[in-house]
Design a protein around this motif. Structure first.
Motif, PDB file in Angstrom:
ATOM      1  N   TYR A  20      -5.053  -3.116   7.067  1.00 16.67           N
ATOM      2  CA  TYR A  20      -4.452  -4.396   7.932  1.00 16.67           C
ATOM      3  C   TYR A  20      -5.418  -5.546   7.703  1.00 16.67           C
ATOM      4  CZ  TYR A  20      -2.829  -7.640  11.516  1.00 16.67           C
ATOM      5  OH  TYR A  20      -2.575  -8.617  12.259  1.00 16.67           O
ATOM      6  N   HIS A  21      -5.030  -6.766   7.376  1.00 15.03           N
ATOM      7  CA  HIS A  21      -5.692  -7.908   7.106  1.00 15.03           C
ATOM      8  C   HIS A  21      -5.224  -9.316   7.709  1.00 15.03           C
ATOM      9  CE1 HIS A  21      -3.599  -8.807   3.635  1.00 15.03           C
ATOM     10  NE2 HIS A  21      -3.497  -7.853   3.354  1.00 15.03           N
ATOM     11  N   GLY A  22      -4.204  -9.095   8.774  1.00 14.85           N
ATOM     12  CA  GLY A  22      -3.462 -10.019   9.234  1.00 14.85           C
ATOM     13  C   GLY A  22      -4.649 -10.956  10.060  1.00 14.85           C
ATOM     14  N   SER A  23      -3.752 -11.703  11.006  1.00 10.28           N
ATOM     15  CA  SER A  23      -4.169 -12.693  12.002  1.00 10.28           C
ATOM     16  C   SER A  23      -4.972 -12.090  13.101  1.00 10.28           C
ATOM     17  CB  SER A  23      -3.049 -13.573  12.467  1.00 10.28           C
ATOM     18  OG  SER A  23      -2.164 -12.888  13.164  1.00 10.28           O
ATOM     19  N   ILE A  24      -4.784 -10.936  13.478  1.00  7.31           N
ATOM     20  CA  ILE A  24      -5.244 -10.186  14.707  1.00  7.31           C
ATOM     21  C   ILE A  24      -6.593  -9.732  14.065  1.00  7.31           C
ATOM     22  CG2 ILE A  24      -5.045  -8.718  16.582  1.00  7.31           C
ATOM     23  CD1 ILE A  24      -2.057  -8.711  16.350  1.00  7.31           C
ATOM     24  N   THR A  25      -7.699 -10.296  13.929  1.00 10.09           N
ATOM     25  CA  THR A  25      -9.027 -10.047  13.257  1.00 10.09           C
ATOM     26  C   THR A  25      -9.660  -8.747  13.976  1.00 10.09           C
ATOM     27  OG1 THR A  25     -10.345 -11.476  14.494  1.00 10.09           O
ATOM     28  CG2 THR A  25      -9.428 -12.247  12.295  1.00 10.09           C
ATOM     29  N   ASP A  26      -9.504  -8.537  15.153  1.00  8.74           N
ATOM     30  CA  ASP A  26     -10.050  -7.450  16.108  1.00  8.74           C
ATOM     31  C   ASP A  26      -9.334  -6.223  15.406  1.00  8.74           C
ATOM     32  OD1 ASP A  26      -8.079  -8.460  17.637  1.00  8.74           O
ATOM     33  OD2 ASP A  26      -8.900  -7.564  19.309  1.00  8.74           O
ATOM     34  N   ARG A  27      -8.188  -6.298  14.986  1.00 10.86           N
ATOM     35  CA  ARG A  27      -7.470  -4.936  14.582  1.00 10.86           C
ATOM     36  C   ARG A  27      -7.712  -4.689  12.959  1.00 10.86           C
ATOM     37  NH1 ARG A  27      -3.825  -3.964  18.946  1.00 10.86           N
ATOM     38  NH2 ARG A  27      -5.083  -4.506  20.605  1.00 10.86           N
ATOM     39  N   HIS A  28      -8.516  -5.539  12.410  1.00 10.99           N
ATOM     40  CA  HIS A  28      -8.548  -5.415  10.937  1.00 10.99           C
ATOM     41  C   HIS A  28      -8.961  -3.781  10.487  1.00 10.99           C
ATOM     42  CE1 HIS A  28      -9.013  -9.651   9.281  1.00 10.99           C
ATOM     43  NE2 HIS A  28      -7.695  -9.470   9.974  1.00 10.99           N
ATOM     44  N   GLY A  29      -8.521  -3.227   9.626  1.00 11.39           N
ATOM     45  CA  GLY A  29      -8.938  -1.692   9.587  1.00 11.39           C
ATOM     46  C   GLY A  29      -7.839  -0.787   8.695  1.00 11.39           C
ATOM     47  N   LEU A  30      -8.055   0.328   9.012  1.00 17.35           N
ATOM     48  CA  LEU A  30      -7.034   1.254   7.928  1.00 17.35           C
ATOM     49  C   LEU A  30      -6.222   2.061   9.070  1.00 17.35           C
ATOM     50  CD1 LEU A  30      -9.610   3.349   5.676  1.00 17.35           C
ATOM     51  CD2 LEU A  30      -7.597   1.875   5.003  1.00 17.35           C
ATOM     52  N   TYR A  31      -5.169   1.966   8.865  1.00 22.05           N
ATOM     53  CA  TYR A  31      -3.937   2.428   9.612  1.00 22.05           C
ATOM     54  C   TYR A  31      -2.911   3.392   8.999  1.00 22.05           C
ATOM     55  CZ  TYR A  31      -6.279  -0.705  13.053  1.00 22.05           C
ATOM     56  OH  TYR A  31      -7.311  -1.207  13.897  1.00 22.05           O
ATOM     57  N   LEU A  32      -1.759   3.988   9.555  1.00 21.24           N
ATOM     58  CA  LEU A  32      -0.659   4.504   8.841  1.00 21.24           C
ATOM     59  C   LEU A  32       0.481   3.402   9.138  1.00 21.24           C
ATOM     60  CD1 LEU A  32      -0.968   8.264  10.214  1.00 21.24           C
ATOM     61  CD2 LEU A  32      -1.434   7.171   7.926  1.00 21.24           C
ATOM     62  N   ALA A  33       1.196   3.137   8.453  1.00 23.81           N
ATOM     63  CA  ALA A  33       2.255   2.241   8.379  1.00 23.81           C
ATOM     64  C   ALA A  33       3.672   3.012   8.454  1.00 23.81           C
ATOM     65  CB  ALA A  33       2.152   1.171   7.367  1.00 23.81           C
ATOM     66  N   VAL A  34       4.384   2.670   9.455  1.00 17.15           N
ATOM     67  CA  VAL A  34       5.740   3.006   9.550  1.00 17.15           C
ATOM     68  C   VAL A  34       6.897   2.003   9.684  1.00 17.15           C
ATOM     69  CG1 VAL A  34       5.236   5.398  10.302  1.00 17.15           C
ATOM     70  CG2 VAL A  34       5.651   3.817  11.920  1.00 17.15           C
ATOM     71  N   PRO A  35       7.849   1.900   9.379  1.00 21.64           N
ATOM     72  CA  PRO A  35       8.908   0.645   9.367  1.00 21.64           C
ATOM     73  C   PRO A  35       9.140   0.541  10.816  1.00 21.64           C
ATOM     74  CG  PRO A  35       9.630   2.404   7.710  1.00 21.64           C
ATOM     75  CD  PRO A  35       8.472   3.037   8.344  1.00 21.64           C
ATOM     76  N   CYS A  36       9.031  -0.764  11.230  1.00 23.04           N
ATOM     77  CA  CYS A  36       9.191  -1.152  12.677  1.00 23.04           C
ATOM     78  C   CYS A  36      10.813  -1.077  12.843  1.00 23.04           C
ATOM     79  CB  CYS A  36       8.909  -2.256  12.739  1.00 23.04           C
ATOM     80  SG  CYS A  36       9.022  -3.083  14.759  1.00 23.04           S
TER      81      CYS A  36
END
Length: 86
Positions: A20-36
């Motif tokens: 994740y490299h979006g606008s919430i900089t304190d959440r940048h990192g590796l995550y599992l992605a699932v459809p919203c």
């Protein structure tokens, strides 16, 4: 569909590990992605408006073996498929 083709197209399958490299900089990192699957994202997908959105889950959470939700409604352009998911 072959995994090599998915990697070359940079497509994200449910459960892929993403950066994740979006606008919430304190959440940048590796995550599992699932459809919203919230009603707004499903309605937008059904209408063909915008790109699919994702929920990011923390695979490294230490709480009761449940995946912790880190972010909702994440745009496709804010994540990149990790090489580690290959």
């Amino acid at each position: 569909m072959s995994d090599t083709l998915l990697r070359s197209l940079d497509l994200i399958e449910p459960g892929d590990l993403v950066h994740y490299h979006g606008s919430i900089t304190d959440r940048h990192g590796l995550y599992l992605a699932v459809p919203c699957t919230c009603r707004w994202c499903l309605a937008a997908d059904h209408a063909g408006v915008g790109s699919p959105r994702y929920v990011l889950l923390d695979p490294y959470g230490e709480e009761d073996a449940e995946l912790k939700v880190v972010a909702f409604h994440v745009r496709r352009r804010s994540i990149k498929r990790s090489d580690a998911s290959a």
